[in-house]
Design a protein around this motif. Structure first.
Motif, PDB file in Angstrom:
ATOM      1  N   LEU A  63       6.467   8.877   9.812  1.00  0.00           N
ATOM      2  CA  LEU A  63       6.926   9.150   8.152  1.00  0.00           C
ATOM      3  C   LEU A  63       8.268   9.494   8.649  1.00  0.00           C
ATOM      4  CD1 LEU A  63       5.334   9.732   5.372  1.00  0.00           C
ATOM      5  CD2 LEU A  63       5.813  11.893   5.981  1.00  0.00           C
ATOM      6  N   PHE A  64       8.839   9.906   9.622  1.00  0.00           N
ATOM      7  CA  PHE A  64      10.021  10.601  10.109  1.00  0.00           C
ATOM      8  C   PHE A  64      10.810   9.664  10.713  1.00  0.00           C
ATOM      9  CE2 PHE A  64       7.021  14.147  10.162  1.00  0.00           C
ATOM     10  CZ  PHE A  64       7.486  14.785   9.035  1.00  0.00           C
ATOM     11  N   ASP A  65      12.181   9.495  10.258  1.00  0.00           N
ATOM     12  CA  ASP A  65      13.054   8.391  10.951  1.00  0.00           C
ATOM     13  C   ASP A  65      13.381   8.905  12.598  1.00  0.00           C
ATOM     14  OD1 ASP A  65      13.353   7.172   8.338  1.00  0.00           O
ATOM     15  OD2 ASP A  65      15.408   7.955   7.989  1.00  0.00           O
ATOM     16  N   VAL A  66      13.272   7.670  13.170  1.00  0.00           N
ATOM     17  CA  VAL A  66      14.030   7.820  14.537  1.00  0.00           C
ATOM     18  C   VAL A  66      14.937   6.686  14.743  1.00  0.00           C
ATOM     19  CG1 VAL A  66      13.379   7.291  16.965  1.00  0.00           C
ATOM     20  CG2 VAL A  66      11.826   8.786  15.669  1.00  0.00           C
ATOM     21  N   VAL A  67      16.217   7.165  15.043  1.00  0.00           N
ATOM     22  CA  VAL A  67      17.391   6.135  14.983  1.00  0.00           C
ATOM     23  C   VAL A  67      16.968   4.963  15.765  1.00  0.00           C
ATOM     24  CG1 VAL A  67      18.528   7.269  16.987  1.00  0.00           C
ATOM     25  CG2 VAL A  67      19.933   6.109  15.295  1.00  0.00           C
ATOM     26  N   GLY A  68      17.473   3.683  15.009  1.00  0.00           N
ATOM     27  CA  GLY A  68      17.238   2.406  15.799  1.00  0.00           C
ATOM     28  C   GLY A  68      15.846   1.690  15.427  1.00  0.00           C
ATOM     29  N   GLU A  69      15.036   2.246  14.854  1.00  0.00           N
ATOM     30  CA  GLU A  69      13.847   1.442  14.356  1.00  0.00           C
ATOM     31  C   GLU A  69      13.241   1.747  13.124  1.00  0.00           C
ATOM     32  OE1 GLU A  69       9.888   2.946  15.574  1.00  0.00           O
ATOM     33  OE2 GLU A  69      11.188   4.284  17.101  1.00  0.00           O
ATOM     34  N   PRO A  70      12.401   0.988  12.556  1.00  0.00           N
ATOM     35  CA  PRO A  70      11.981   0.971  11.204  1.00  0.00           C
ATOM     36  C   PRO A  70      11.167   2.129  10.932  1.00  0.00           C
ATOM     37  CG  PRO A  70      11.057  -0.840  12.212  1.00  0.00           C
ATOM     38  CD  PRO A  70      11.986  -0.499  13.168  1.00  0.00           C
ATOM     39  N   THR A  71      11.004   3.029  10.060  1.00  0.00           N
ATOM     40  CA  THR A  71      10.138   4.025   9.599  1.00  0.00           C
ATOM     41  C   THR A  71       8.926   3.358   8.989  1.00  0.00           C
ATOM     42  OG1 THR A  71      11.659   5.774   9.604  1.00  0.00           O
ATOM     43  CG2 THR A  71       9.460   6.188   8.637  1.00  0.00           C
ATOM     44  N   ARG A  72       7.613   2.883   9.457  1.00  0.00           N
ATOM     45  CA  ARG A  72       6.689   2.194   8.808  1.00  0.00           C
ATOM     46  C   ARG A  72       5.721   3.100   7.824  1.00  0.00           C
ATOM     47  NH1 ARG A  72       4.357  -1.132  13.789  1.00  0.00           N
ATOM     48  NH2 ARG A  72       3.976   0.886  14.593  1.00  0.00           N
ATOM     49  N   LEU A  76       2.242  -2.078   6.508  1.00  0.00           N
ATOM     50  CA  LEU A  76       2.545  -3.329   7.063  1.00  0.00           C
ATOM     51  C   LEU A  76       4.204  -3.672   6.353  1.00  0.00           C
ATOM     52  CD1 LEU A  76      -0.419  -5.681   7.502  1.00  0.00           C
ATOM     53  CD2 LEU A  76       0.891  -4.780   9.309  1.00  0.00           C
ATOM     54  N   MET A  77       4.128  -3.214   5.191  1.00  0.00           N
ATOM     55  CA  MET A  77       5.387  -3.595   4.180  1.00  0.00           C
ATOM     56  C   MET A  77       6.736  -3.101   4.954  1.00  0.00           C
ATOM     57  SD  MET A  77       5.459  -3.600   0.083  1.00  0.00           S
ATOM     58  CE  MET A  77       4.328  -2.263  -0.109  1.00  0.00           C
ATOM     59  N   LEU A  78       6.787  -1.901   5.696  1.00  0.00           N
ATOM     60  CA  LEU A  78       7.729  -1.540   6.150  1.00  0.00           C
ATOM     61  C   LEU A  78       8.000  -1.839   7.635  1.00  0.00           C
ATOM     62  CD1 LEU A  78       7.854   2.024   4.481  1.00  0.00           C
ATOM     63  CD2 LEU A  78       8.977   0.010   3.738  1.00  0.00           C
ATOM     64  N   ALA A  79       7.089  -2.671   8.214  1.00  0.00           N
ATOM     65  CA  ALA A  79       7.177  -3.016   9.528  1.00  0.00           C
ATOM     66  C   ALA A  79       8.485  -3.691   9.791  1.00  0.00           C
ATOM     67  CB  ALA A  79       6.102  -3.891   9.743  1.00  0.00           C
ATOM     68  N   SER A  80       9.141  -4.470   9.005  1.00  0.00           N
ATOM     69  CA  SER A  80      10.299  -4.941   9.355  1.00  0.00           C
ATOM     70  C   SER A  80      11.535  -4.470   8.541  1.00  0.00           C
ATOM     71  CB  SER A  80      10.360  -6.375   9.028  1.00  0.00           C
ATOM     72  OG  SER A  80       9.983  -6.772   7.729  1.00  0.00           O
ATOM     73  N   ALA A  81      11.362  -3.277   8.050  1.00  0.00           N
ATOM     74  CA  ALA A  81      12.300  -2.508   7.014  1.00  0.00           C
ATOM     75  C   ALA A  81      13.647  -2.478   7.904  1.00  0.00           C
ATOM     76  CB  ALA A  81      11.947  -1.228   6.857  1.00  0.00           C
ATOM     77  N   GLY A 301       4.866  -6.879  -7.141  1.00  0.00           N
ATOM     78  CA  GLY A 301       3.646  -7.448  -6.116  1.00  0.00           C
ATOM     79  C   GLY A 301       4.382  -6.971  -4.760  1.00  0.00           C
ATOM     80  N   ALA A 302       3.431  -6.539  -3.844  1.00  0.00           N
ATOM     81  CA  ALA A 302       3.728  -6.283  -2.380  1.00  0.00           C
ATOM     82  C   ALA A 302       4.066  -7.367  -1.666  1.00  0.00           C
ATOM     83  CB  ALA A 302       2.458  -5.498  -2.041  1.00  0.00           C
ATOM     84  N   SER A 303       4.926  -7.286  -0.583  1.00  0.00           N
ATOM     85  CA  SER A 303       5.202  -8.310   0.175  1.00  0.00           C
ATOM     86  C   SER A 303       4.225  -8.415   1.446  1.00  0.00           C
ATOM     87  CB  SER A 303       6.652  -8.088   0.776  1.00  0.00           C
ATOM     88  OG  SER A 303       6.867  -6.912   1.433  1.00  0.00           O
ATOM     89  N   ALA A 304       3.426  -7.439   1.705  1.00  0.00           N
ATOM     90  CA  ALA A 304       2.345  -7.660   2.513  1.00  0.00           C
ATOM     91  C   ALA A 304       1.080  -7.004   1.989  1.00  0.00           C
ATOM     92  CB  ALA A 304       2.977  -6.745   3.863  1.00  0.00           C
ATOM     93  N   PRO A 305       0.009  -6.873   2.588  1.00  0.00           N
ATOM     94  CA  PRO A 305      -1.216  -6.433   2.127  1.00  0.00           C
ATOM     95  C   PRO A 305      -1.144  -4.797   1.992  1.00  0.00           C
ATOM     96  CG  PRO A 305      -1.872  -7.955   3.589  1.00  0.00           C
ATOM     97  CD  PRO A 305      -0.343  -7.781   3.603  1.00  0.00           C
ATOM     98  N   VAL A 306      -1.654  -4.130   0.835  1.00  0.00           N
ATOM     99  CA  VAL A 306      -1.406  -2.713   0.923  1.00  0.00           C
ATOM    100  C   VAL A 306      -3.027  -2.353   0.593  1.00  0.00           C
ATOM    101  CG1 VAL A 306      -0.712  -0.628  -0.500  1.00  0.00           C
ATOM    102  CG2 VAL A 306       0.681  -2.671  -0.160  1.00  0.00           C
ATOM    103  N   ASP A 307      -3.424  -1.233   1.389  1.00  0.00           N
ATOM    104  CA  ASP A 307      -4.708  -0.494   1.029  1.00  0.00           C
ATOM    105  C   ASP A 307      -5.089  -0.316  -0.494  1.00  0.00           C
ATOM    106  OD1 ASP A 307      -6.961   1.189   1.059  1.00  0.00           O
ATOM    107  OD2 ASP A 307      -6.409   2.218   2.654  1.00  0.00           O
ATOM    108  N   PRO A 308      -5.953  -0.850  -1.018  1.00  0.00           N
ATOM    109  CA  PRO A 308      -6.308  -0.774  -2.364  1.00  0.00           C
ATOM    110  C   PRO A 308      -6.483   0.890  -2.785  1.00  0.00           C
ATOM    111  CG  PRO A 308      -8.190  -1.900  -1.405  1.00  0.00           C
ATOM    112  CD  PRO A 308      -7.012  -1.960  -0.139  1.00  0.00           C
ATOM    113  N   HIS A 309      -7.174   1.575  -1.806  1.00  0.00           N
ATOM    114  CA  HIS A 309      -6.950   3.149  -2.042  1.00  0.00           C
ATOM    115  C   HIS A 309      -5.798   3.759  -2.257  1.00  0.00           C
ATOM    116  CE1 HIS A 309     -10.870   2.429   0.282  1.00  0.00           C
ATOM    117  NE2 HIS A 309     -11.358   2.688  -0.717  1.00  0.00           N
ATOM    118  N   VAL A 310      -4.599   3.102  -1.828  1.00  0.00           N
ATOM    119  CA  VAL A 310      -3.250   3.420  -2.063  1.00  0.00           C
ATOM    120  C   VAL A 310      -2.539   2.758  -3.445  1.00  0.00           C
ATOM    121  CG1 VAL A 310      -0.979   3.632  -0.924  1.00  0.00           C
ATOM    122  CG2 VAL A 310      -2.906   4.057   0.301  1.00  0.00           C
TER     123      VAL A 310
END
Length: 431
Positions: A63-72, A76-81, A301-310
């Protein structure tokens, strides 16, 4: 004495043995961790120390940013952020204190839901029994400490996300007063309720990590004598539907503290809880503020599947008018003031962290109604600290077959005092 590098290598080889089925960590920083461990060993050899966290193996929630990589953030929606441009404030402070950051831990999607399951990255099995739920949303954080792959894990807590998994995995989890620790570089859920807290095997380790993340000088934690301490038990709705084994352990723990000289008395707060339930009847603060965070994809609409509980609760909360949200926040302010006044009578509240031990992952996956009921019970006690702007800690209780937690809750800003009380209770219960 084993070097930091040797300890790290032992952990990395253990994790390498389960690469295919790895669900606790979503990313390992093996090379960066090796460099940090070597530096810690070199400092130790030279008689130099960056403080009590120097050379400690730490994991951080994804949930926390680490320099140089996406915070997912478990999605899945944030995997290529876009990769983070800099470390989150707490990651930077931990590195400066000499922490060896091993990797990022798994979490529930967008830090929503308390079960601890993740449809995309797998569900980490509970540290006590891998067939049981870990609790969420800081699922991997608690399992990592419970299994011993990190000394300290950093999680976030919006309604119990540090303390629920701490309770179910038999570790210590601390939720500081909100805004004590900077949220910069942490993926948000609720600006009002979010807080960042550590999980560890001992209260003292949580206190060190908390001080460093809060930008304070970490001081040795002085136990606060239990003799004469005033402990309030919020009998009523928060103790209802508690499993007998958990209730027995709670009663034994309270008796032990009482025998050490503490004054224990009932402190009713059901009226304030009813007020908060009424204020958040249409939607929780977390879901309304989370709906704003995610408004764009919820609308298009989401760009990738999202858990319906969310996605379900967030979509529903998106339809709540601004006037209802403002009214809820205003009412919360009144209830927070009323709770502050009520708690003047005690040093801490004591109650079971959650009213149950961990149920099985299979049972949660196979029965929607049971899952919803379980989720409500998991959040019931812990969310009080977030809703009423308090600080709280979960300690493992002795004498249960599966882990269960004792929660101590203190007033807004009384974090160091709460930790001092917790370290004394920990020593008492550990005997």
């Amino acid at each position: 004495m084993q070097s930091v590098r040797d300890r790290l290598e032992a952990t990395l080889s253990r994790l390498a043995g389960r690469t295919a089925g790895e669900k606790v960590y979503t990313k390992l920083y093996a090379e960066a961790a090796r460099a940090a461990a070597a530096a810690a060993d070199a400092r130790q050899k030279a008689g130099v120390s960056l403080g009590p966290l120097d050379g400690t193996i730490v994991s951080i929630k994804d949930l926390f940013d680490v320099v140089g990589e996406p915070t997912r953030a478990g999605s899945l929606m944030l995997a290529s952020a876009q990769p983070a441009a800099r470390d989150a404030a707490i990651v930077r402070r931990l590195r400066q204190a000499g922490a060896v950051i091993l990797g990022k831990t798994n979490m529930t999607e967008f830090a929503f839901t308390a079960i601890g399951d993740n449809l995309h990255y797998g569900t980490p099995g509970n540290a006590a029994d891998a067939s049981l739920i870990p609790g969420g949303s800081s699922s991997g954080a608690a399992v990592a400490v419970g299994e011993g792959s990190s000394d300290i894990s950093i999680g976030s807590d919006t309604g119990g996300s540090v303390r629920i998994p701490a309770s179910l995995n038999g570790v210590v989890g601390f939720k500081p007063t909100a805004r004590r620790v900077p949220l910069a570089g942490a993926f948000p859920l609720s600006a009002t309720l979010d807080s960042i807290g550590p999980l560890a095997r001992r209260v003292a380790d949580c206190a060190v990590a908390d001080a460093i993340m809060a930008g304070e000088e970490p001081m040795a934690l002085q136990p606060i004598p239990l003799n004469g301490l005033r402990i309030g038990i919020p009998r009523g709705v928060l103790l209802g539907e508690t499993q007998p084994e958990v209730l027995d352990a709670f009663d034994r723990s309270v008796r032990a503290v009482e025998q050490a000289g503490a004054y224990v008395a009932d402190l009713p707060i059901d009226d304030l809880i009813a007020g908060m339930r009424s204020a958040t009847k249409r939607a929780s603060i977390a879901s309304m503020e989370g709906a704003e965070v995610h408004a764009d994809w919820l609308a298009t609409g989401a760009s990738a599947p999202v858990d319906p509980h969310v996605s379900g609760p967030l979509s529903r909360a998106l339809t709540i008018p601004a006037s209802a949200y403002i009214r809820t926040i205003r009412r919360r302010t009144e209830l927070v003031a009323a709770m502050e006044e009520r708690l003047q009578a005690v040093d801490v509240l004591a109650l079971p962290t959650v009213p149950m031990v961990a149920p099985s992952i299979a049972a949660m996956a196979g029965d929607e109604e049971l899952r919803d009921r379980t989720e409500g019970l998991l959040l019931r006690n812990t969310q009080v600290a977030n809703q009423f702007d308090l600080c709280a800690i979960s300690l493992p209780m002795p004498g249960t077959k599966l882990p269960a937690g004792l929660m101590l809750v203190a007033r807004h800003g009384h974090d160091r005092r709460l930790l001092g009380i917790a370290v004394a209770v920990e020593a008492l219960l550990g005997r």
